[in-house]
Design a protein around this motif. Structure first.
Motif, PDB file in Angstrom:
ATOM      1  N   PRO A  52      66.286  74.826  80.288  1.00 20.36           N
ATOM      2  CA  PRO A  52      67.553  75.384  79.803  1.00 20.36           C
ATOM      3  C   PRO A  52      68.250  76.225  80.865  1.00 20.36           C
ATOM      4  CG  PRO A  52      65.670  76.546  78.863  1.00 20.36           C
ATOM      5  CD  PRO A  52      65.126  75.345  79.568  1.00 20.36           C
ATOM      6  N   LYS A  53      69.540  76.001  80.997  1.00 20.86           N
ATOM      7  CA  LYS A  53      70.322  76.783  81.934  1.00 20.86           C
ATOM      8  C   LYS A  53      70.860  78.049  81.277  1.00 20.86           C
ATOM      9  CE  LYS A  53      71.715  72.739  84.652  1.00 20.86           C
ATOM     10  NZ  LYS A  53      72.859  71.922  85.168  1.00 20.86           N
ATOM     11  N   ARG A  54      71.010  78.019  79.959  1.00 20.95           N
ATOM     12  CA  ARG A  54      71.515  79.192  79.249  1.00 20.95           C
ATOM     13  C   ARG A  54      71.087  79.123  77.792  1.00 20.95           C
ATOM     14  NH1 ARG A  54      76.346  78.687  76.196  1.00 20.95           N
ATOM     15  NH2 ARG A  54      77.065  76.523  76.047  1.00 20.95           N
ATOM     16  N   VAL A  55      71.097  80.268  77.147  1.00 21.09           N
ATOM     17  CA  VAL A  55      70.822  80.350  75.718  1.00 21.09           C
ATOM     18  C   VAL A  55      72.153  80.266  74.984  1.00 21.09           C
ATOM     19  CG1 VAL A  55      69.910  81.818  73.884  1.00 21.09           C
ATOM     20  CG2 VAL A  55      68.734  81.694  76.080  1.00 21.09           C
ATOM     21  N   VAL A  56      72.218  79.412  73.965  1.00 22.45           N
ATOM     22  CA  VAL A  56      73.474  79.247  73.224  1.00 22.45           C
ATOM     23  C   VAL A  56      73.822  80.559  72.538  1.00 22.45           C
ATOM     24  CG1 VAL A  56      74.635  77.979  71.386  1.00 22.45           C
ATOM     25  CG2 VAL A  56      73.004  76.805  72.876  1.00 22.45           C
ATOM     26  N   PRO A  57      75.007  81.115  72.785  1.00 19.18           N
ATOM     27  CA  PRO A  57      75.365  82.401  72.168  1.00 19.18           C
ATOM     28  C   PRO A  57      75.618  82.255  70.678  1.00 19.18           C
ATOM     29  CG  PRO A  57      77.225  81.502  73.377  1.00 19.18           C
ATOM     30  CD  PRO A  57      76.066  80.598  73.671  1.00 19.18           C
ATOM     31  N   LYS A  58      75.669  83.379  70.005  1.00 16.04           N
ATOM     32  CA  LYS A  58      75.863  83.404  68.561  1.00 16.04           C
ATOM     33  C   LYS A  58      77.193  82.777  68.146  1.00 16.04           C
ATOM     34  CE  LYS A  58      76.064  86.684  64.689  1.00 16.04           C
ATOM     35  NZ  LYS A  58      75.947  88.104  64.298  1.00 16.04           N
ATOM     36  N   GLU A  59      78.204  82.903  68.991  1.00 16.85           N
ATOM     37  CA  GLU A  59      79.535  82.395  68.657  1.00 16.85           C
ATOM     38  C   GLU A  59      79.628  80.878  68.759  1.00 16.85           C
ATOM     39  OE1 GLU A  59      78.898  84.674  70.953  1.00 16.85           O
ATOM     40  OE2 GLU A  59      79.336  86.457  69.737  1.00 16.85           O
ATOM     41  N   GLU A  60      78.604  80.230  69.290  1.00 16.30           N
ATOM     42  CA  GLU A  60      78.647  78.779  69.517  1.00 16.30           C
ATOM     43  C   GLU A  60      77.492  78.109  68.785  1.00 16.30           C
ATOM     44  OE1 GLU A  60      77.958  75.684  73.242  1.00 16.30           O
ATOM     45  OE2 GLU A  60      78.637  77.751  73.630  1.00 16.30           O
ATOM     46  N   LEU A  61      77.793  77.149  67.921  1.00 13.76           N
ATOM     47  CA  LEU A  61      76.745  76.473  67.158  1.00 13.76           C
ATOM     48  C   LEU A  61      75.939  75.566  68.075  1.00 13.76           C
ATOM     49  CD1 LEU A  61      75.891  76.322  64.156  1.00 13.76           C
ATOM     50  CD2 LEU A  61      77.158  74.166  64.022  1.00 13.76           C
ATOM     51  N   PRO A  62      74.616  75.654  68.068  1.00 19.11           N
ATOM     52  CA  PRO A  62      73.817  74.799  68.960  1.00 19.11           C
ATOM     53  C   PRO A  62      73.911  73.335  68.545  1.00 19.11           C
ATOM     54  CG  PRO A  62      72.397  75.981  67.434  1.00 19.11           C
ATOM     55  CD  PRO A  62      73.779  76.538  67.245  1.00 19.11           C
ATOM     56  N   PRO A  63      73.918  72.422  69.488  1.00 19.22           N
ATOM     57  CA  PRO A  63      74.026  70.990  69.143  1.00 19.22           C
ATOM     58  C   PRO A  63      72.703  70.455  68.606  1.00 19.22           C
ATOM     59  CG  PRO A  63      73.769  71.244  71.509  1.00 19.22           C
ATOM     60  CD  PRO A  63      73.875  72.637  70.946  1.00 19.22           C
ATOM     61  N   VAL A  64      72.809  69.503  67.687  1.00 19.10           N
ATOM     62  CA  VAL A  64      71.637  68.802  67.161  1.00 19.10           C
ATOM     63  C   VAL A  64      71.526  67.484  67.906  1.00 19.10           C
ATOM     64  CG1 VAL A  64      70.529  67.827  65.118  1.00 19.10           C
ATOM     65  CG2 VAL A  64      71.933  69.892  64.918  1.00 19.10           C
ATOM     66  N   GLU A  65      70.590  67.399  68.818  1.00 23.06           N
ATOM     67  CA  GLU A  65      70.488  66.229  69.683  1.00 23.06           C
ATOM     68  C   GLU A  65      69.646  65.136  69.036  1.00 23.06           C
ATOM     69  OE1 GLU A  65      69.035  67.404  73.460  1.00 23.06           O
ATOM     70  OE2 GLU A  65      70.455  69.047  73.704  1.00 23.06           O
ATOM     71  N   PRO A  66      69.986  63.874  69.276  1.00 22.21           N
ATOM     72  CA  PRO A  66      69.166  62.779  68.755  1.00 22.21           C
ATOM     73  C   PRO A  66      67.813  62.725  69.434  1.00 22.21           C
ATOM     74  CG  PRO A  66      70.836  61.926  70.241  1.00 22.21           C
ATOM     75  CD  PRO A  66      71.139  63.384  70.052  1.00 22.21           C
ATOM     76  N   VAL A  67      66.901  61.992  68.808  1.00 18.18           N
ATOM     77  CA  VAL A  67      65.557  61.867  69.369  1.00 18.18           C
ATOM     78  C   VAL A  67      65.600  60.913  70.558  1.00 18.18           C
ATOM     79  CG1 VAL A  67      63.188  61.162  68.929  1.00 18.18           C
ATOM     80  CG2 VAL A  67      64.482  62.332  67.146  1.00 18.18           C
ATOM     81  N   ALA A  68      65.334  61.433  71.756  1.00 18.84           N
ATOM     82  CA  ALA A  68      65.259  60.625  72.978  1.00 18.84           C
ATOM     83  C   ALA A  68      64.010  61.052  73.731  1.00 18.84           C
ATOM     84  CB  ALA A  68      66.502  60.825  73.840  1.00 18.84           C
ATOM     85  N   ILE A  69      63.137  60.085  74.012  1.00 17.89           N
ATOM     86  CA  ILE A  69      61.829  60.363  74.578  1.00 17.89           C
ATOM     87  C   ILE A  69      61.815  60.036  76.068  1.00 17.89           C
ATOM     88  CG2 ILE A  69      59.363  59.897  74.406  1.00 17.89           C
ATOM     89  CD1 ILE A  69      60.571  61.240  71.956  1.00 17.89           C
ATOM     90  N   ALA A  70      61.256  60.944  76.880  1.00 15.78           N
ATOM     91  CA  ALA A  70      61.111  60.702  78.312  1.00 15.78           C
ATOM     92  C   ALA A  70      60.108  59.570  78.551  1.00 15.78           C
ATOM     93  CB  ALA A  70      60.650  61.973  79.017  1.00 15.78           C
ATOM     94  N   ASP A  71      60.340  58.801  79.597  1.00 17.17           N
ATOM     95  CA  ASP A  71      59.493  57.649  79.925  1.00 17.17           C
ATOM     96  C   ASP A  71      58.238  58.133  80.653  1.00 17.17           C
ATOM     97  OD1 ASP A  71      58.469  55.167  80.387  1.00 17.17           O
ATOM     98  OD2 ASP A  71      59.845  54.663  82.016  1.00 17.17           O
ATOM     99  N   LEU A  72      57.240  58.520  79.863  1.00 20.22           N
ATOM    100  CA  LEU A  72      56.000  59.057  80.414  1.00 20.22           C
ATOM    101  C   LEU A  72      54.807  58.438  79.708  1.00 20.22           C
ATOM    102  CD1 LEU A  72      56.852  62.869  80.563  1.00 20.22           C
ATOM    103  CD2 LEU A  72      56.705  61.313  82.497  1.00 20.22           C
ATOM    104  N   SER A  73      53.700  58.354  80.421  1.00 22.08           N
ATOM    105  CA  SER A  73      52.456  57.942  79.779  1.00 22.08           C
ATOM    106  C   SER A  73      51.967  59.089  78.901  1.00 22.08           C
ATOM    107  CB  SER A  73      51.402  57.612  80.843  1.00 22.08           C
ATOM    108  OG  SER A  73      50.994  58.799  81.507  1.00 22.08           O
ATOM    109  N   PRO A  74      51.110  58.809  77.923  1.00 21.14           N
ATOM    110  CA  PRO A  74      50.593  59.897  77.072  1.00 21.14           C
ATOM    111  C   PRO A  74      49.914  61.009  77.867  1.00 21.14           C
ATOM    112  CG  PRO A  74      50.138  57.762  76.068  1.00 21.14           C
ATOM    113  CD  PRO A  74      50.708  57.478  77.425  1.00 21.14           C
ATOM    114  N   ASP A  75      49.161  60.670  78.900  1.00 14.17           N
ATOM    115  CA  ASP A  75      48.497  61.705  79.698  1.00 14.17           C
ATOM    116  C   ASP A  75      49.504  62.574  80.434  1.00 14.17           C
ATOM    117  OD1 ASP A  75      46.011  60.904  78.874  1.00 14.17           O
ATOM    118  OD2 ASP A  75      45.649  59.606  80.611  1.00 14.17           O
ATOM    119  N   ASP A  76      50.536  61.941  81.006  1.00 10.69           N
ATOM    120  CA  ASP A  76      51.565  62.713  81.701  1.00 10.69           C
ATOM    121  C   ASP A  76      52.324  63.610  80.725  1.00 10.69           C
ATOM    122  OD1 ASP A  76      50.885  61.614  84.094  1.00 10.69           O
ATOM    123  OD2 ASP A  76      52.431  60.062  84.070  1.00 10.69           O
ATOM    124  N   ALA A  77      52.583  63.080  79.514  1.00 14.56           N
ATOM    125  CA  ALA A  77      53.290  63.873  78.517  1.00 14.56           C
ATOM    126  C   ALA A  77      52.465  65.092  78.107  1.00 14.56           C
ATOM    127  CB  ALA A  77      53.608  63.016  77.302  1.00 14.56           C
TER     128      ALA A  77
END
Length: 448
Positions: A52-77
């Motif tokens: 994270p580059k910044r914490v979402v301030p109180k005046e701004e509603l945080p976004p609800v992001e879709p489920v997107a998974i990084a391309d990693l093996s289970p051990d790397d994850a």
């Protein structure tokens, strides 16, 4: 004089054998080393997840992001997830949630929550309690829908936008929980909806298994682990108790995807209200799917000639109305589209569609399934059967009222009698000789 000992000469063949053994002892290990498979040693891959580059301030509603998974093996994850430390901030428990609303809405909320529990956590009571708490936390947070079903099936119409993967990956169609597991999940959901709090997850709004890395995980506060699941909340003010301040909307939507599992989402057909004053005492009168399986094949009616997806049925006299959905499910089978229309009075049942007005008015029960548009609905004729909710009743079309034919008012005794000797103006005539219609100005008789 002591005699001198002399050794016997070593045979040539023995020297040869010993020499070959010595040579083999040197050559074989060397060959094994030279021809050993090469093992590539690589460090764990770092996933393309930005911290994270910044914490979402109180005046701004945080976004609800879709489920997107990084391309990693289970051990790397697992290695990456282990590298993210747990938050050291306090982890207070959420406030108790108390479900309100009409009985049919409460029944839909109960089964939506139970489905999320068992499809996300499996038949594991501890995991199911954690999932239920996360969902109720979302219901109270301004960034999410304000109903239980709305939270569970948020984004389910898109395979890449759903928040809970079971709602968009086909899991609901592939398998169903056992009756015992489903009953346990419903009981856990009922407790959560009526005040039970699962304290360990606090105000978590996100979770994932430790062998995957969603792109949003590094931007949230990791607060606890339960078995193989990690739980997160938003950083800053949006993860604190005051942020969970939105009220619950007691109007749960109908979810067609749950119709095969939950009669409450079949139009609320088989839910009955509990004792007065106990809004949580709702229960299934029967298991529709189990009842459908118990109906023999010989009782399944035939489809209408020329259309294998339409059934015009005469209902058995000895079948209780609550079992009509079971008969419809047994009849429709796995058809993606099915229209089931049924009558108690066989003389009113049409031979083909569409029914006449009288036939439609006499229809006792209808069931329509259209998986293409995700629609499932069961309706009763509430003039014939008493149902617990108006949402289960067929709509009655108002009958047209024929227009009344105006008749001239009869003369009364109060009308003045014509006076003798008084000439009246004759009605004006048109060119054809017919009397012209009276106008408002000339509608009152006058005298010369």
């Amino acid at each position: 004089m002591t005699p001198r000992l002399t050794s016997a000469p070593v045979p040539v063949w023995l020297r040869l054998v010993l020499g070959l053994l010595a040579l083999a002892a040197l050559v074989v290990p060397a060959l094994l080393v030279l021809n050993a498979p090469k093992i590539v040693h690589r460090p764990h891959r770092v996933p393309p997840v930005a911290l994270p580059k910044r914490v979402v301030p109180k005046e701004e509603l945080p976004p609800v992001e879709p489920v997107a998974i990084a391309d990693l093996s289970p051990d790397d994850a697992r290695a990456f997830n282990a590298s993210i430390p747990f938050s050291t901030d306090p982890n207070p428990a959420a406030r108790p949630f108390h479900l309100v609303g009409a009985a049919d809405s409460q029944a839909r909320a109960l089964d939506c929550l139970a489905a999320a529990e068992i499809y996300e956590a499996g038949d594991d009571a501890l995991g199911e309690r954690a999932v239920a708490q996360v969902i109720l936390n979302r219901v109270r947070h301004p960034a999410f829908p304000k109903t239980v079903c709305g939270v569970v099936f948020q984004g389910s119409e898109r395979s890449t936008g759903c928040q809970f993967t079971f709602s968009c990956d086909g899991a609901l169609a592939r398998w169903s929980p056992t009756p015992v597991a489903w009953a346990r999940a419903r009981e856990i959901a009922k407790m959560a909806l009526h005040g039970a709090v699962f304290r360990p997850v606090g105000h978590a709004t996100h979770y994932h298994t430790d062998w995957v890395v969603p792109y949003w995980s590094a931007s949230l506060d990791k607060i606890t682990a339960l078995h193989t699941h990690l739980f997160f909340r938003w950083a800053g003010w949006w993860g604190t108790p005051p942020a969970f301040n939105r009220g619950y909307v007691a109007d749960e939507p109908n979810i067609p995807q749950l119709a095969k599992l939950s009669p409450a989402h079949l139009g609320g057909a088989t839910e009955a209200a509990g004792p007065a004053g106990d809004p949580g005492a709702t229960g299934l009168l029967f298991d529709v799917n189990k009842a459908a399986g118990a109906i023999p094949a010989s009782a399944v009616p035939a489809a209408v000639a020329g259309d294998q997806n339409v059934f015009l049925v005469t209902l058995p006299d000895d079948m209780v109305p609550d079992l009509y959905p079971a008969l419809a499910l047994r009849t429709c089978g796995n058809r993606p589209y099915c229209k089931f229309m049924a009558w108690l009075d066989s003389s009113k049942k049409p031979a083909r569609l569409p029914p006449t007005g009288d036939q439609a008015a006499a229809m006792s029960f209808s069931y329509l399934r259209d998986e293409k548009v995700q629609y499932v609905k069961a309706l009763w004729n509430c003039e014939q059967f008493r149902r617990p909710s108006p949402a289960q009743c067929m709509r009655r079309q108002p009958q047209p009222v024929p227009a009344a034919t105006p008749t001239p008012a009869p003369a009364t005794a109060t009308d003045p009698a014509p006076l003798d000797g008084v000439r009246r103006k004759a009605p004006a005539q048109n060119k054809a000789g017919a009397a012209a219609p009276a106008t408002p100005a000339s509608s009152t008789p006058g005298s010369d």
